[in-house]
Design an enzyme around this catalytic site. Sequence first.
Site, PDB file in Angstrom:
ATOM      1  N   TYR A 199       0.800  -1.226   0.000  1.00 13.99           N
ATOM      2  CA  TYR A 199       0.000   0.000   0.000  1.00 13.99           C
ATOM      3  C   TYR A 199       0.832   1.274   0.000  1.00 13.99           C
ATOM      4  O   TYR A 199       0.340   2.342   0.326  1.00 13.99           O
ATOM      5  CB  TYR A 199      -0.940   0.015   1.213  1.00 13.99           C
ATOM      6  CG  TYR A 199      -2.141  -0.907   1.072  1.00 13.99           C
ATOM      7  CD1 TYR A 199      -2.160  -1.935   0.134  1.00 13.99           C
ATOM      8  CD2 TYR A 199      -3.245  -0.751   1.879  1.00 13.99           C
ATOM      9  CE1 TYR A 199      -3.252  -2.780   0.016  1.00 13.99           C
ATOM     10  CE2 TYR A 199      -4.343  -1.592   1.764  1.00 13.99           C
ATOM     11  CZ  TYR A 199      -4.339  -2.608   0.834  1.00 13.99           C
ATOM     12  OH  TYR A 199      -5.420  -3.437   0.725  1.00 13.99           O
ATOM     13  N   ASP A 219      -4.336 -17.448   2.631  1.00 13.12           N
ATOM     14  CA  ASP A 219      -5.497 -18.114   2.022  1.00 13.12           C
ATOM     15  C   ASP A 219      -6.086 -19.165   2.960  1.00 13.12           C
ATOM     16  O   ASP A 219      -7.306 -19.251   3.142  1.00 13.12           O
ATOM     17  CB  ASP A 219      -5.154 -18.720   0.648  1.00 13.12           C
ATOM     18  CG  ASP A 219      -3.775 -19.343   0.590  1.00 13.12           C
ATOM     19  OD1 ASP A 219      -2.942 -19.037   1.458  1.00 13.12           O
ATOM     20  OD2 ASP A 219      -3.512 -20.142  -0.320  1.00 13.12           O
ATOM     21  N   ASP A 233      -6.048  -5.910   5.741  1.00 12.03           N
ATOM     22  CA  ASP A 233      -7.218  -5.254   5.158  1.00 12.03           C
ATOM     23  C   ASP A 233      -8.281  -6.301   4.818  1.00 12.03           C
ATOM     24  O   ASP A 233      -9.460  -6.167   5.166  1.00 12.03           O
ATOM     25  CB  ASP A 233      -6.760  -4.513   3.886  1.00 12.03           C
ATOM     26  CG  ASP A 233      -7.770  -3.495   3.410  1.00 12.03           C
ATOM     27  OD1 ASP A 233      -8.790  -3.304   4.090  1.00 12.03           O
ATOM     28  OD2 ASP A 233      -7.532  -2.891   2.346  1.00 12.03           O
TER      29      ASP A 233
END
Length: 331
Positions: free
Chosen positions: A123, A203, A227
């Site tokens: 980010y 995951d 996030d």
Amino acid sequence: MQTITLIYGDGIGKEVIASAKAIVEASGAPVEWEVQEAGAEAAEKYGKPIDDAVLESISRNGVALKGPTATPIGKGFRSVNVEIRKRLDLYVNLRPLRSFEGVKSLYQNIDLTIVRENTEGLYIGIEKQVDEGRAEATKVITKKASDRIVKYAFDYAKDMGKKKVTAIHKANIMKLTDGLFLNCAREIAKGYPDIAFNDKIIDAACMDLALNPYAYDVLVAPNLYGDIISDLGSALVGGLGVAPGANIGEHAAVFEAVHGSAPDIAGKDLANPTSAILSSAMMLKHLGMKEEGQRIEDAVAACFAAGQMTGELGGSLGCKAFTKAIIDKMV
Ligand code: NAI
């Protein structure tokens, strides 16, 4: 007396922050407010969405309670949230997630916390168009930022009586960047022998969170994964409307509702103020006013258990009536 910078923000910000303010006052917490303006409405009035005076106020007071802010589109302004986060180096995004009896959610008895690194990872905004058919983004992971976020997660766990910290990563693929984060986490964990530590690939963690969230207590993650699992986590406990949040740094912390300014329902007394209220309770606990913060959380829980809630949660109360119901539970 603690002074708190108060930013109503845009849209339903005015309603949910007014609600949280009234409830903090009713809790008996020794606080006073310094009102500052930020967001799209502030930009209309003053030509920019956030002025240095707002940042100075937060720095001076060390703490702010903030409503959602919209970013004026197409005018070249950075979002207020990004500006505050960057300028005050608020490196922690903290999202406690708990379910409430009476609120429809995928799971009951959830109590977990996500600690997201807020300053680096994917980010940082460095992207490059190499040619028409190829674009690249830079991901930065540093030992300094990884150490401090993991340390924050363990200190938080210790302070809040949590039993376990799980580091979320994808070090099997991103061996250098996520590998560094994971190594830092493993090293820091050695300094907290009383708190269990494990790690999970992002995951697998997503699947696990959906199927067996009880396996987790505190999760610490680099920016992007944090996030993603923050919103996934909110979905487990009844949505963004009941999830509080905070951005925290060494010298200042900003507590805020995690939803947006909801222009579609602004000014109609339809907003659910729970996210802002629970953020204000977190803020009091952060300031050492643990009893007052707990009183607020208990009153919110008691309302939900009694079926008192706003329309979007299936209840019949408006924002003001819900606020009054919570205050009534505290006296
Ligand atoms: P939003 O969260 O404002 O709204 C999405 C949907 O959820 C809408 O239907 C809204 O009515 C509903 N909703 C949101 N909060 C609610 C609440 N407390 N009670 C009842 N219903 C609620 O997201 P959206 O529409 O994407 O964004 C609107 C504006 O908010 C944008 O300008 C965006 O940039 C800003 N925003 C600001 C944030 C912040 O300051 N932290 C976070 C997210 C968005």
